[in-house]
Motif scaffolding. Structure first.
Motif, PDB file in Angstrom:
ATOM      1  N   GLU A  70       0.929  -1.284  -0.309  1.00 31.31           N
ATOM      2  CA  GLU A  70      -0.039  -0.025   0.084  1.00 31.31           C
ATOM      3  C   GLU A  70       0.942   1.388   0.144  1.00 31.31           C
ATOM      4  OE1 GLU A  70      -3.249   0.729  -0.075  1.00 31.31           O
ATOM      5  OE2 GLU A  70      -4.040  -1.161  -0.364  1.00 31.31           O
ATOM      6  N   VAL A  71       2.121   1.205   0.570  1.00 29.77           N
ATOM      7  CA  VAL A  71       2.853   2.311   0.743  1.00 29.77           C
ATOM      8  C   VAL A  71       3.999   2.450  -0.202  1.00 29.77           C
ATOM      9  CG1 VAL A  71       2.361   2.812   3.239  1.00 29.77           C
ATOM     10  CG2 VAL A  71       4.400   1.496   2.480  1.00 29.77           C
ATOM     11  N   GLY A  72       3.800   1.619  -1.268  1.00 26.00           N
ATOM     12  CA  GLY A  72       4.953   1.556  -2.443  1.00 26.00           C
ATOM     13  C   GLY A  72       6.137   0.837  -2.375  1.00 26.00           C
ATOM     14  N   ILE A  73       6.193   0.075  -1.515  1.00 27.99           N
ATOM     15  CA  ILE A  73       7.365  -0.814  -1.228  1.00 27.99           C
ATOM     16  C   ILE A  73       7.135  -2.436  -1.453  1.00 27.99           C
ATOM     17  CG2 ILE A  73       9.341  -1.269   0.473  1.00 27.99           C
ATOM     18  CD1 ILE A  73       8.654   1.198   1.977  1.00 27.99           C
ATOM     19  N   PRO A  74       7.451  -2.832  -2.542  1.00 25.38           N
ATOM     20  CA  PRO A  74       7.154  -4.261  -2.848  1.00 25.38           C
ATOM     21  C   PRO A  74       7.746  -5.170  -2.002  1.00 25.38           C
ATOM     22  CG  PRO A  74       7.587  -2.987  -4.630  1.00 25.38           C
ATOM     23  CD  PRO A  74       8.032  -1.936  -3.682  1.00 25.38           C
ATOM     24  N   SER A  75       9.056  -4.947  -1.664  1.00 23.80           N
ATOM     25  CA  SER A  75       9.782  -5.922  -0.746  1.00 23.80           C
ATOM     26  C   SER A  75       9.481  -5.718   0.795  1.00 23.80           C
ATOM     27  CB  SER A  75      11.151  -5.707  -1.124  1.00 23.80           C
ATOM     28  OG  SER A  75      11.887  -6.426   0.017  1.00 23.80           O
ATOM     29  N   THR A  76       8.759  -6.933   1.338  1.00 22.59           N
ATOM     30  CA  THR A  76       8.379  -6.692   2.573  1.00 22.59           C
ATOM     31  C   THR A  76       9.556  -6.684   3.721  1.00 22.59           C
ATOM     32  OG1 THR A  76       6.556  -8.126   2.150  1.00 22.59           O
ATOM     33  CG2 THR A  76       6.894  -7.910   4.490  1.00 22.59           C
ATOM     34  N   SER A  77      10.671  -7.456   3.318  1.00 24.28           N
ATOM     35  CA  SER A  77      11.682  -7.266   4.237  1.00 24.28           C
ATOM     36  C   SER A  77      12.593  -5.836   4.240  1.00 24.28           C
ATOM     37  CB  SER A  77      12.774  -8.242   3.625  1.00 24.28           C
ATOM     38  OG  SER A  77      13.187  -7.874   2.458  1.00 24.28           O
ATOM     39  N   TYR A  78      12.464  -5.321   2.936  1.00 25.21           N
ATOM     40  CA  TYR A  78      13.014  -3.751   3.052  1.00 25.21           C
ATOM     41  C   TYR A  78      12.184  -2.814   3.772  1.00 25.21           C
ATOM     42  CZ  TYR A  78      14.646   0.518   1.267  1.00 25.21           C
ATOM     43  OH  TYR A  78      15.032   1.695   1.100  1.00 25.21           O
ATOM     44  N   PHE A  79      10.869  -2.993   3.462  1.00 20.52           N
ATOM     45  CA  PHE A  79       9.823  -2.224   4.196  1.00 20.52           C
ATOM     46  C   PHE A  79       9.946  -2.530   5.740  1.00 20.52           C
ATOM     47  CE2 PHE A  79       5.679  -2.536   6.572  1.00 20.52           C
ATOM     48  CZ  PHE A  79       5.364  -1.011   6.816  1.00 20.52           C
ATOM     49  N   CYS A  80      10.114  -3.850   6.142  1.00 25.10           N
ATOM     50  CA  CYS A  80      10.419  -3.907   7.734  1.00 25.10           C
ATOM     51  C   CYS A  80      11.608  -3.180   8.097  1.00 25.10           C
ATOM     52  CB  CYS A  80      10.685  -5.434   7.985  1.00 25.10           C
ATOM     53  SG  CYS A  80       8.993  -6.211   7.849  1.00 25.10           S
ATOM     54  N   THR A  81      12.817  -3.122   7.336  1.00 29.11           N
ATOM     55  CA  THR A  81      14.068  -2.434   7.796  1.00 29.11           C
ATOM     56  C   THR A  81      13.663  -1.135   7.989  1.00 29.11           C
ATOM     57  OG1 THR A  81      15.287  -4.404   6.850  1.00 29.11           O
ATOM     58  CG2 THR A  81      16.514  -2.205   7.077  1.00 29.11           C
ATOM     59  N   VAL A  82      13.115  -0.515   6.718  1.00 27.87           N
ATOM     60  CA  VAL A  82      12.813   0.861   7.166  1.00 27.87           C
ATOM     61  C   VAL A  82      11.919   1.378   8.064  1.00 27.87           C
ATOM     62  CG1 VAL A  82      12.048   2.983   5.577  1.00 27.87           C
ATOM     63  CG2 VAL A  82      13.098   1.139   4.402  1.00 27.87           C
ATOM     64  N   PHE A  83      11.058   0.815   8.243  1.00 27.84           N
ATOM     65  CA  PHE A  83      10.045   0.921   9.309  1.00 27.84           C
ATOM     66  C   PHE A  83      10.765   0.754  10.869  1.00 27.84           C
ATOM     67  CE2 PHE A  83       6.953   0.295  12.530  1.00 27.84           C
ATOM     68  CZ  PHE A  83       5.760   0.956  12.071  1.00 27.84           C
ATOM     69  N   LYS A  84      11.498  -0.312  11.081  1.00 30.75           N
ATOM     70  CA  LYS A  84      12.372  -0.409  12.268  1.00 30.75           C
ATOM     71  C   LYS A  84      13.504   0.766  12.457  1.00 30.75           C
ATOM     72  CE  LYS A  84      14.402  -3.984  15.144  1.00 30.75           C
ATOM     73  NZ  LYS A  84      14.758  -5.337  15.308  1.00 30.75           N
ATOM     74  N   ASN A  85      14.149   1.020  11.278  1.00 33.45           N
ATOM     75  CA  ASN A  85      15.005   2.276  11.295  1.00 33.45           C
ATOM     76  C   ASN A  85      14.470   3.325  11.797  1.00 33.45           C
ATOM     77  OD1 ASN A  85      17.376   0.667  10.827  1.00 33.45           O
ATOM     78  ND2 ASN A  85      17.077   1.144   8.517  1.00 33.45           N
ATOM     79  N   ALA A  86      13.118   3.823  11.502  1.00 34.34           N
ATOM     80  CA  ALA A  86      12.442   4.899  11.582  1.00 34.34           C
ATOM     81  C   ALA A  86      12.032   4.966  12.927  1.00 34.34           C
ATOM     82  CB  ALA A  86      11.333   5.085  10.606  1.00 34.34           C
ATOM     83  N   PHE A  87      11.436   3.873  13.603  1.00 30.70           N
ATOM     84  CA  PHE A  87      10.643   3.822  14.799  1.00 30.70           C
ATOM     85  C   PHE A  87      11.127   2.888  16.023  1.00 30.70           C
ATOM     86  CE2 PHE A  87       7.406   4.718  11.360  1.00 30.70           C
ATOM     87  CZ  PHE A  87       7.225   6.042  11.826  1.00 30.70           C
ATOM     88  N   GLY A  88      12.390   2.260  15.530  1.00 32.12           N
ATOM     89  CA  GLY A  88      12.985   1.216  16.693  1.00 32.12           C
ATOM     90  C   GLY A  88      12.326  -0.076  16.741  1.00 32.12           C
ATOM     91  N   ILE A  89      11.157  -0.272  16.283  1.00 30.51           N
ATOM     92  CA  ILE A  89      10.515  -1.680  16.421  1.00 30.51           C
ATOM     93  C   ILE A  89      10.058  -2.088  14.950  1.00 30.51           C
ATOM     94  CG2 ILE A  89       9.778  -1.218  18.890  1.00 30.51           C
ATOM     95  CD1 ILE A  89       7.041  -0.803  17.746  1.00 30.51           C
ATOM     96  N   SER A  90       9.695  -3.314  15.011  1.00 29.78           N
ATOM     97  CA  SER A  90       9.201  -3.916  13.503  1.00 29.78           C
ATOM     98  C   SER A  90       7.845  -3.660  13.372  1.00 29.78           C
ATOM     99  CB  SER A  90       9.513  -5.435  13.511  1.00 29.78           C
ATOM    100  OG  SER A  90       8.692  -6.160  14.312  1.00 29.78           O
ATOM    101  N   PRO A  91       7.319  -3.656  12.097  1.00 29.59           N
ATOM    102  CA  PRO A  91       5.881  -3.374  11.958  1.00 29.59           C
ATOM    103  C   PRO A  91       5.150  -4.216  12.652  1.00 29.59           C
ATOM    104  CG  PRO A  91       6.904  -3.513   9.797  1.00 29.59           C
ATOM    105  CD  PRO A  91       8.157  -3.887  10.836  1.00 29.59           C
TER     106      PRO A  91
END
Length: 525
Positions: free
Chosen positions: A494-515
């Motif tokens: 939905e947010v334009g990141i086809p790779s789930t693993s890359y999305f999880c990495t970006v989210f954890k870097n931003a907020f400190g926890i996984s999605p």
């Protein structure tokens, strides 16, 4: 509750019947009592009961004579006759006058209860029958009205079968489908217009129908007036002024169609009347406008169209040059002059004027460098113009457009870099969900090189384009993860990141926890 009248000459018998049964529990309201047949007849006319319980033998007027007279006047009333064993002949007569039931004296509670219950069932059947009959009558009337409306519509717009024209003429009181008829199209700004008031304006037999071509528009069809068109128009004007004064006359617009032979050809007159009314509405020509007037003004315009085109071209250039120079006063003054020139040439077709104005607005939108992200101006001013019914509204819209174009140009000139950054941020908000969004694709939309845009964005905002894009995506992701039915993989898409693993990495870097941890934390609460 069904209403009950008790008729009994013996006082103790009468009072006993009042308390004999629990009338309320049976759905019966005791409306009154009477001491003999004469009083019973009077009470019936006054109270209109549903059920009457009456003795046979009474002085003055006996129960049978009273019942006979009541049945003649109000046949729906149900009558229970009280009779003794020795009154066989009376019982036979009770059957003759269609009494609902008779009960032998001495009266037993069960027998009277059975008789009353039988009568109640008959009353209920009467009510049901009456309701069904009323419903059927209403359905028939509704169907008749719908058919009448359809036939009127088909007549006025040329699709009614010839054999039905005669029926419409008779139903509308026109007498005959033959003869000569004329149509009028009417529009006005007052909101309390009714068919009755329109009939006061056209007192001779007429057809009145609401037009489905334009809101607030009526079609009137009448036999050809005995007066000449000009005389009849003057008479209508006097009636308008006499009914509601100058205010109504100043608001109303009437388009007149040509007289046609036969009601079956009235659609020709209706079409012309609506065209004349559209002309009157566009140019705000109030009162009564005839086809001859429109044709004269159109012919006059055609004779000087070359001069009009030359002058209009100069006026458009003057407006464009003033907007380029950011001279709002001169731009608006030139626009006022242009519209004044249009008013002086009322023979021009409305669509011709709209096309002419849309050319000006297109030039201004190009000059202002507008795109789909500009909410004020948009990309198709012509579409807006064709939705406006009158020249006055087109003028208001055009002046607003000129001012918005000036505003857009000032913004770009006074703060070009800030303007570009605002445009880029809008594009990020609109397209963050696409995996194809990139610095290169956005740079193309704002007509800059990717390197220059990247450097400008970093210098102006303090963060890179990609950091801004990631921040927007992660904020949107948080909102979606708050919904328990959204899986992490679906949110990434939905947010334009086809790779789930890359999305999880970006989210954890931003907020400190996984999605997944973030979603579990929300829903544990």
């Amino acid at each position: 509750m069904y209403k009950l009248l008790i008729v009994e000459d013996e006082r103790w018998e009468r009072e006993g019947l009042v308390d004999f049964l629990d009338w309320t529990s049976l759905g019966i309201e005791l409306s009154g009592t009477a001491r003999d047949g004469i009083e019973g007849l009077e009470h019936t006319l006054e109270l209109d009961p549903d059920i009457i319980i009456t003795d046979i033998r009474m002085p003055g007027m006996d129960g049978l004579e009273m019942s006979r007279r009541i049945k003649e006047i109000k046949p729906h009333i149900r009558i229970i006759i009280l009779t003794g064993y020795g009154d066989f002949e009376y019982a036979r007569k009770a059957i003759d006058i269609r009494a609902s039931h008779y009960v032998l004296k001495p009266i037993g509670e069960q027998k009277l209860l059975e008789a009353v219950q039988k009568v109640i069932r008959e009353c209920e059947e009467d009510v049901q029958f009456k309701q069904e009959r009323e419903k059927l009558r209403a359905e028939v009337e509704e169907h008749r009205e719908r058919m009448k409306e359809k036939w009127l519509h088909d007549l006025l717009f040329g699709t009614l079968e010839p054999k039905q024209v005669k029926e419409v003429a008779q139903a509308e009181g026109l007498g005959s489908e033959h003869g000569r008829y004329v149509a009028y199209a009417i529009a006005e700004t007052k909101q309390d217009r009714t068919v009755e008031r329109l009939r006061n304006l056209f007192p001779i037999p007429c057809v009145i129908a609401y037009s489905d071509h334009r809101e607030g528009q009526w079609i009137i069809v009448i036999p050809e007036p005995k007066e000449q068109q000009e005389e009849f128009a003057a008479m209508l004007a006097r009636r308008m002024a006499g009914e509601s004064g100058w205010l109504w006359q100043s608001n109303i617009k009437i388009g007149t169609g040509p007289v046609v032979d036969g009601l079956s050809r009235i659609a020709e007159s209706v079409k012309q009347a609506e065209q004349v009314l559209a002309y009157a509405s566009f140019w705000d020509a109030r009162g009564i406008v005839g086809l001859e007037q429109v044709e004269r003004e159109r012919a006059a315009f055609l004779s000087e169209v070359a001069d009009f085109l030359q002058r209009s071209s100069q006026q458009v250039k003057a407006i464009v040059h003033a907007v380029q120079a950011l001279d709002e006063a001169k731009a608006c003054a030139s626009a006022e002059e242009m519209f004044q020139a249009l008013v002086e040439r009322r023979g021009a077709d409305g669509d011709y004027i709209r096309h002419y104005i849309s050319g000006l607005l297109f030039e201004l939108s190009v000059l202002a460098g507008t795109s789909q992200t500009d909410e004020c101006l948009g990309t198709d001013p012509g579409e807006q113009l064709y939705a406006l019914p009158a020249l006055a509204a087109i003028k208001v819209y055009t002046l607003h457009f000129i001012k918005e174009a000036l505003k857009a140009i000032r913004e770009k000139r006074d703060g070009k870099e800030e303007y570009i950054i605002r445009q880029v941020n809008k594009l990020i908000e609109q397209k963050y969900m696409s995996s194809d969004i990139s610095l290169k694709s956005i740079a193309e939309e704002v007509f800059l090189s990717p390197n220059y845009l990247g450097s400008l964005y970093k210098k102006t905002t303090g963060q890179s384009f990609h950091d801004r894009l990631a921040a927007v995506r992660m904020e949107k992701a948080k909102s979606l993860l708050a919904l328990s039915h959204y899986k992490v993989a679906a949110v990434a898409q939905e947010v334009g990141i086809p790779s789930t693993s890359y999305f999880c990495t970006v989210f954890k870097n931003a907020f400190g926890i996984s999605p997944g941890e973030y979603q579990d934390m929300l829903h544990r609460k």
